[in-house]
Design a protein around this motif. Structure first.
Motif, short mmCIF file in Angstrom:
data_model
loop_
_atom_site.label_atom_id
_atom_site.label_comp_id
_atom_site.label_asym_id
_atom_site.label_seq_id
_atom_site.Cartn_x
_atom_site.Cartn_y
_atom_site.Cartn_z
N LYS A 163 0.84 -1.20 0.00
CA LYS A 163 0.00 0.00 0.00
C LYS A 163 0.87 1.25 0.00
N GLN A 167 1.25 4.41 -2.69
CA GLN A 167 1.07 5.80 -2.28
C GLN A 167 2.30 6.65 -2.63
N HIS A 170 2.04 7.45 -6.22
CA HIS A 170 1.10 8.55 -6.47
C HIS A 170 1.76 9.90 -6.23
N VAL A 215 -1.38 13.48 -1.44
CA VAL A 215 -2.15 12.29 -1.79
C VAL A 215 -3.25 12.08 -0.75
N ASP A 217 -6.35 9.37 0.10
CA ASP A 217 -6.77 8.02 -0.25
C ASP A 217 -8.28 7.91 -0.34
N THR A 229 -2.10 10.75 2.90
CA THR A 229 -1.08 9.71 3.07
C THR A 229 0.34 10.20 2.82
#
Length: 253
Positions: A163, A167, A170, A215, A217, A229
């Motif tokens: 995860k 992130q 991103h 970012v 989520d 995040t």
């Protein structure tokens, strides 16, 4: 590649529903190599994943009439999603035979592939595990160079390595989009130097309010919807916040 930012009202990095939700949905696959008994360090895996995203964004096959250009455009015209899976041994070798780019860090290897339909993964990627990817740092990461890009992770959120890798990707992409052509070229030619670090709790609120790409989520997995995040702290964006005249770019995944 144009330096004009995507209009904030039509950004695939908004958390609010938009027309992009009705477009065919694609995902950018990333596969991290995790051999039994010799896993990569967590921070190195996060940094390598971020560089892998930047590498495919800047690859000539992703632009113009390149082999991956259509899928890259379709992916970015909808919600921009990334999924990290893990592989070892024969699984890794099969993944390496598919079109993509392998990026190597100090201990990590991450292969990034051109986007695929959300429900149309190649079988050699679809069979790979996506959940439970967890890694540790054998030693605390060294302090980040303040003159280099830093992707600051939220200190209050616990995320699996997979995860967190998505992130970080991103955040790197948001920074890339906000840079000028000259700044992108300089970053690429330098080999995409960057660090991923967890922000100190007393610094996090300042980072989220600094006008840097952030970012958010969507809450599909692991954490609550709308959670902040990662902040993408690139030196060029510190000098010129809000380059596009709107609020800092955000993304939901």
């Amino acid at each position: 590649m144009s330096q004009d930012a995507t209009p904030v009202s039509d950004s695939p990095f908004r958390s609010e529903p938009s027309a992009r939700d009705t477009a065919p949905q694609f995902v950018l696959p990333l596969v991290v190599r995790i051999e039994r008994g010799d896993p990569p360090a967590r921070t190195d895996a996060l940094e390598t994943a971020a560089r892998a995203v930047l590498t495919i964004l800047s690859d000539e096959r992703s632009a113009g009439e390149g082999a991956w250009a259509r899928s890259m455009r379709d992916w970015q015209d909808a919600r921009v999603r990334k999924v990290v899976r893990r592989a070892r041994g024969a699984e890794w070798r099969r993944a390496g035979a598919l079109p993509g780019i392998t990026v190597t860090g100090a201990s990590a290897e991450v292969r990034v592939f051109p986007p695929v339909p959300l429900d149309g993964w190649p079988k050699d990627l679809a069979r790979l595990q996506v959940s439970g990817t967890d890694l540790d740092d054998p030693e605390p990461p060294v302090e980040a160079d303040p003159a280099a890009p830093v992707l600051w992770m939220n200190p209050d959120l616990g995320m699996s390595a997979g995860k967190a890798m998505a992130q970080a990707g991103h955040a790197a992409q948001l920074a890339w989009w906000e840079l000028s052509d000259a700044e992108r070229t300089a970053w690429r030619e330098a080999g995409f130097p960057l660090a991923v670090r967890t922000a100190a709790p007393d610094r996090w609120s300042g980072l989220t309010g600094a006008g840097l790409p952030l970012v958010r989520d969507a809450g599909f997995t692991e954490i609550a919807p709308g959670s902040c995040t990662v902040v993408a702290d690139h030196p060029a964006l510190r000098r010129e916040p809000h380059r596009s005249g709107g609020p800092a770019a955000t993304r939901s995944e």
